[in-house]
Enzyme design. Structure first.
Site, PDB file in Angstrom:
ATOM      1  N   HIS A   8       0.876  -1.181   0.000  1.00 23.91           N
ATOM      2  CA  HIS A   8       0.000   0.000   0.000  1.00 23.91           C
ATOM      3  C   HIS A   8       0.910   1.228   0.000  1.00 23.91           C
ATOM      4  O   HIS A   8       2.034   1.176   0.518  1.00 23.91           O
ATOM      5  CB  HIS A   8      -0.820  -0.051   1.294  1.00 23.91           C
ATOM      6  CG  HIS A   8      -1.880   0.978   1.418  1.00 23.91           C
ATOM      7  ND1 HIS A   8      -1.618   2.265   1.811  1.00 23.91           N
ATOM      8  CD2 HIS A   8      -3.226   0.911   1.246  1.00 23.91           C
ATOM      9  CE1 HIS A   8      -2.749   2.946   1.871  1.00 23.91           C
ATOM     10  NE2 HIS A   8      -3.749   2.151   1.533  1.00 23.91           N
ATOM     11  N   LYS A  38     -10.338  -0.392  10.611  1.00 21.32           N
ATOM     12  CA  LYS A  38     -10.486  -1.595   9.787  1.00 21.32           C
ATOM     13  C   LYS A  38     -10.858  -2.808  10.631  1.00 21.32           C
ATOM     14  O   LYS A  38     -10.921  -3.936  10.145  1.00 21.32           O
ATOM     15  CB  LYS A  38      -9.191  -1.865   9.020  1.00 21.32           C
ATOM     16  CG  LYS A  38      -8.904  -0.788   7.968  1.00 21.32           C
ATOM     17  CD  LYS A  38      -7.813  -1.210   7.046  1.00 21.32           C
ATOM     18  CE  LYS A  38      -7.217  -0.027   6.308  1.00 21.32           C
ATOM     19  NZ  LYS A  38      -7.968   0.374   5.127  1.00 21.32           N
ATOM     20  N   CYS A  67      -4.736   2.553  -3.556  1.00 23.38           N
ATOM     21  CA  CYS A  67      -3.444   3.006  -2.997  1.00 23.38           C
ATOM     22  C   CYS A  67      -2.347   1.976  -3.239  1.00 23.38           C
ATOM     23  O   CYS A  67      -1.491   1.764  -2.374  1.00 23.38           O
ATOM     24  CB  CYS A  67      -3.552   3.319  -1.510  1.00 23.38           C
ATOM     25  SG  CYS A  67      -4.668   4.647  -1.145  1.00 23.38           S
ATOM     26  N   ASP A  71       3.153  -4.512   8.013  1.00 24.03           N
ATOM     27  CA  ASP A  71       1.935  -3.722   7.849  1.00 24.03           C
ATOM     28  C   ASP A  71       0.769  -4.681   8.094  1.00 24.03           C
ATOM     29  O   ASP A  71       0.483  -5.557   7.266  1.00 24.03           O
ATOM     30  CB  ASP A  71       1.909  -3.143   6.431  1.00 24.03           C
ATOM     31  CG  ASP A  71       0.599  -2.419   6.119  1.00 24.03           C
ATOM     32  OD1 ASP A  71      -0.373  -2.582   6.880  1.00 24.03           O
ATOM     33  OD2 ASP A  71       0.552  -1.715   5.096  1.00 24.03           O
ATOM     34  N   GLN A  93      -4.435  -5.127   7.008  1.00 24.57           N
ATOM     35  CA  GLN A  93      -5.431  -6.065   6.472  1.00 24.57           C
ATOM     36  C   GLN A  93      -5.344  -7.442   7.129  1.00 24.57           C
ATOM     37  O   GLN A  93      -6.058  -8.356   6.726  1.00 24.57           O
ATOM     38  CB  GLN A  93      -5.246  -6.221   4.952  1.00 24.57           C
ATOM     39  CG  GLN A  93      -5.412  -4.940   4.166  1.00 24.57           C
ATOM     40  CD  GLN A  93      -6.849  -4.422   4.169  1.00 24.57           C
ATOM     41  OE1 GLN A  93      -7.786  -5.109   4.571  1.00 24.57           O
ATOM     42  NE2 GLN A  93      -7.021  -3.190   3.728  1.00 24.57           N
TER      43      GLN A  93
HETATM   44  N1  PMP Z   1      -1.737  -0.696   4.575  1.00 28.05           N
HETATM   45  C1  PMP Z   1      -2.697  -1.437   4.012  1.00 28.05           C
HETATM   46  C2  PMP Z   1      -2.375  -2.818   3.532  1.00 28.05           C
HETATM   47  C3  PMP Z   1      -3.978  -0.906   3.895  1.00 28.05           C
HETATM   48  O1  PMP Z   1      -4.942  -1.634   3.328  1.00 28.05           O
HETATM   49  C4  PMP Z   1      -4.246   0.397   4.378  1.00 28.05           C
HETATM   50  C5  PMP Z   1      -5.620   1.012   4.267  1.00 28.05           C
HETATM   51  N2  PMP Z   1      -6.239   0.848   3.044  1.00 28.05           N
HETATM   52  C6  PMP Z   1      -3.204   1.121   4.964  1.00 28.05           C
HETATM   53  C7  PMP Z   1      -1.967   0.527   5.054  1.00 28.05           C
HETATM   54  C8  PMP Z   1      -3.397   2.499   5.492  1.00 28.05           C
HETATM   55  O2  PMP Z   1      -4.245   2.499   6.579  1.00 28.05           O
HETATM   56  P1  PMP Z   1      -4.761   3.876   7.211  1.00 28.05           P
HETATM   57  O3  PMP Z   1      -5.343   4.655   6.074  1.00 28.05           O
HETATM   58  O4  PMP Z   1      -5.787   3.457   8.189  1.00 28.05           O
HETATM   59  O5  PMP Z   1      -3.601   4.555   7.821  1.00 28.05           O
END
Ligand code: PMP
Length: 421
Positions: A132, A235, A376, A209, A212
């Site tokens: 991401h 999430k 993203c 990270d 997910q």
């Molecule tokens: N890493 C991953 C794998 C994600 O799916 C996301 C959110 N889509 C993020 C990081 C970023 O999370 P946040 O916007 O809550 O900071």
């Protein structure tokens, strides 16, 4: 279409759904809401909303500061939430749990604090093509500041990490391996145990990270042995605005503070300051008090259901979704086979017609909420030669009936486009 009942599903979704007021919503013409955008953000049950309302109505004041009754209550609730997070991920000490604004905030903290203090020209940060942007851009920024280099492990055609390339790219120059546990586009479950073990042999640290993965499958940071873990409250049925950085105590202790301000200091002089101990050192300013308490309530809710059951339920939905969507015969799916991945199903129509954005807009008319775009993860989309995908993603309250609604709506989308051509 009649729904094929799931005989082995462990969750009572009717009971669970009754806890989520928003899921009972109907859209225009009484069309029910089918919420399949959980990888972007989840919904929250009454128990979480209520814990936050309760705090605002009865226990709210700033934490750690006022020597008064209400501040003590608010501080206790905030610190209880930290303890719930600690237990949830099996960290060895509460000092290792830092509340941040989310996964993005947590990764930026490490890149700024650890990265600026430790990296320089010749050093490498090894990440992957499926990251991401929040596990890419902070490292690019770090590379720009320090002269270190970002190196990426490629992804195979079936959406897995190319582990042979990982072995080749992991060298004595690698100082940090930053990898997602689960891809937010492909649903790939990465072999993080293996990655941590190999990275440590090479002398590199590992940041996972967990955005997910933490909401969907149990994690034990002690057993895993990683160095940092980042995840987001929103999430996992908690509120937005709060997330967690877990880090090994000795690493966090050696790192300089990232943001400066109130709360993160022991002493301030006009010519300098002494930082506070952990975890306050990394929690400058007024923290996300009520969101953290809400996250604690979400952890209670998840704990009562059990992450094993959640993972099994999502697995069933994912396999079922591939079956019924596959019957359309015109979809291209991304990622590993459904049996091997998390509850994320990304797809496009063959020849990209209709485009992913049109798919999402037309599904919306049927009350089906999915996401379309690059999610993203632009480099990953480039890897698969598409600029956008449509993504359905599941959580514990979704049902096979909802997957059928998605399939029916997609059938109609397909018919509309065939007529137009
Ligand atoms: N890493 C991953 C794998 C994600 O799916 C996301 C959110 N889509 C993020 C990081 C970023 O999370 P946040 O916007 O809550 O900071």
């Amino acid at each position: 279409m009649t729904t094929d009942a799931c005989r082995t599903c462990p969750l009572d979704t009717d009971k669970i759904r009754a806890d989520f007021p928003i899921l009972a919503k109907t859209l225009h013409d009484g069309v029910p809401l089918t919420y399949l955008d959980n990888a972007a953000t989840t919904q929250r049950p009454r128990q979480v909303i209520q814990a936050m309302v309760e705090t605002y109505e009865h226990h709210y004041a700033n934490v750690h500061r006022g020597i008064h009754w209400l501040s003590d209550q608010s501080t206790d609730l905030y610190e209880d939430a930290r303890e719930k997070v600690r237990t949830f991920i099996n960290a060895s000490a509460r000092e290792e749990v830092i509340f941040t604004t989310g996964t993005t905030g947590a990764i930026n903290l490490v890149a700024r604090s650890w990265g600026d203090a430790n990296l320089g020209p010749g050093d490498e940060i090894l990440l992957t093509e499926m990251e991401h942007h929040s596990n890419l851009v902070p490292w690019h920024q770090l590379a720009e500041r320090t002269g270190a280099k970002v190196v990426a492990v490629p992804v195979t055609d079936d959406g897995k990490l190319d582990l042979e390339s990982f072995d080749r790219l992991l060298t004595e120059r690698t100082r940090m391996v930053a990898v997602t546990a689960v891809s937010n586009v492909l649903g790939t479950i990465n072999p993080i145990e293996q990655i941590v073990a190999k990275a440590h042999v090479a002398g590199a640290l590992v940041l996972i990270d967990g955005a997910q993965s933490v909401p969907h499958r149990a994690i034990d940071v002690e057993a895993l042995g990683a160095d940092f873990l980042a995840f987001s409250g929103h999430k996992m049925m908690g509120p937005s605005g709060v997330g967690v950085l877990w880090g090994k105590r000795e690493l966090l202790e050696a790192m300089p503070p990232f943001l400066g301000g109130g709360s993160m200091i022991r002493r301030v002089r006009l010519d300098g300051f002494e930082p506070a101990d952990l975890p306050a050192k990394f929690e400058a300013g007024t923290p996300p008090i009520v969101p953290a308490i809400g996250l604690g309530a979400a952890i209670d809710y998840l704990g009562a259901i059990g992450l094993g059951a959640v993972a099994q339920h999502e697995h069933d939905l994912t396999v079922y979704a591939h079956r019924v969507l596959g019957e359309l015969g015109t979809l291209r799916f991304f990622g590993p086979p459904p049996e091997e991945k998390s509850g994320i199903v990304s797809f496009v129509f063959e020849n990209n017609r209709p485009h992913a954005h049109d798919i999402a807009q037309l599904l919306d008319r049927h009350g089906v909420a999915v996401r379309a775009g690059h999610h993203c993860a632009m480099p990953l989309h480039k890897r698969f030669n598409v600029n956008a995908t449509a993504r359905a993603s599941f959580y514990l309250y979704n049902t096979r009936e909802e997957v059928d609604r998605l399939a029916e709506a997609l059938t109609q989308v397909q018919q509309v486009f065939r007529r137009r051509r």
